[in-house]
Scaffold this active site. Sequence first.
Site, PDB file in Angstrom:
ATOM      1  N   ASP A 184       0.879  -1.169   0.000  1.00  0.00           N
ATOM      2  CA  ASP A 184       0.000   0.000   0.000  1.00  0.00           C
ATOM      3  C   ASP A 184       0.920   1.223   0.000  1.00  0.00           C
ATOM      4  OD1 ASP A 184      -2.258   1.685   0.502  1.00  0.00           O
ATOM      5  OD2 ASP A 184      -1.663   1.734   2.600  1.00  0.00           O
TER       6      ASP A 184
ATOM      7  N   ASP B 219      -0.210   5.222   0.585  1.00  0.00           N
ATOM      8  CA  ASP B 219      -0.496   6.220   1.633  1.00  0.00           C
ATOM      9  C   ASP B 219      -0.506   5.536   2.997  1.00  0.00           C
ATOM     10  OD1 ASP B 219      -2.982   8.140  -0.256  1.00  0.00           O
ATOM     11  OD2 ASP B 219      -0.804   8.016  -0.367  1.00  0.00           O
TER      12      ASP B 219
END
Length: 306
Positions: free
Chosen positions: A30, A32
């Site tokens: 991932d 952010d």
Amino acid sequence: MPSSIVVPKKLTTVEQYKAFLDQYDTFLLDCDGVLWHGSHVLEGILETVHFLRKNGKKLVFVTNNSTLSRANYVKKFQKLGIEATEKDIFSSAFATAVYLRNILDFPKDKRVYVIGESGIVDELKDVGIESTGASDDNGVIMTHADFGSIEQDPTIGAVVCGFDLNLNYRKLAKAFTYLNNKEQNAHFILTNDDTTFPAPNGIYPGTGSLAQPLITALNRNPLVMGKPNKPMLDCFFANYHTDPSRTCMVGDRLDTDIDFGVNGNIATLMVLTGVSTEAEAMDPKQPIKPTYIMQSFGDFAKVENA
Ligand SMILES: O=C(O)[C@H](O)[C@H](O)COP(=O)(O)O
Ligand SMILES: [Mg+2]
């Protein structure tokens, strides 16, 4: 196994980091809250990415952030010091474009009304789908006399809503007008429904929160493309063939990243540099359980210096 029995394993020592890394060849990362907050790369991330790649690990980036196309994500990665190619990047904007083209077989004579930024517009264009909206209505202040200027548009076959720093009433009113026309039967799609996202100085409302006015006004639930949902899973597994037993999803949110890994039957590592907390993950009532927890993905850099 009931989730109350699954207890995530907390990684805290360099020996535990090394033993963890030895189990996997591919890491779905991932962005952010794991790699960065906005454009601020987290401590140890560059060293960790370099170390893992030097040791033959495959890194794939899987983000719900629809604001950039894969081409522009490559530029962001490079600017921040991380090498990446478009084929290593899966964004919710890309998954949305693939879904409209391949699953919905979006009609050639229809367009998409976009609440969102260039990532959605560019990815739709890449699959031959024309869009309108996006920045067209940025900064447009409506007055009560303006409602007559919002007209039906029979060319709109779908409304796609993603993160939009310039969300305003006019955009919501236009999207509502298209979606509320029952004969038009336009698809209502969210790139993702993260309620918040991590920025350098805290968390802020995310796409799922921005779309809530439309969901409430229409009394209608949208199709959601991004993690943990099937469109993003299908998009990834159609393009990547990894050994699930040697693949691990790394994320900061239980309800998107970790659930995505669980749905994809791969191991999961939750880091504490984003939105979800250790207490939430350890709560016996929490249905979504990561396999592992650690403070920061950047802590793997310590293995190289051990
Ligand atoms: O609100 C959003 O669009 C998302 O919260 C955000 O951008 C998530 O990005 P990710 O953590 O999946 O990279
Ligand atoms: Mg995140």
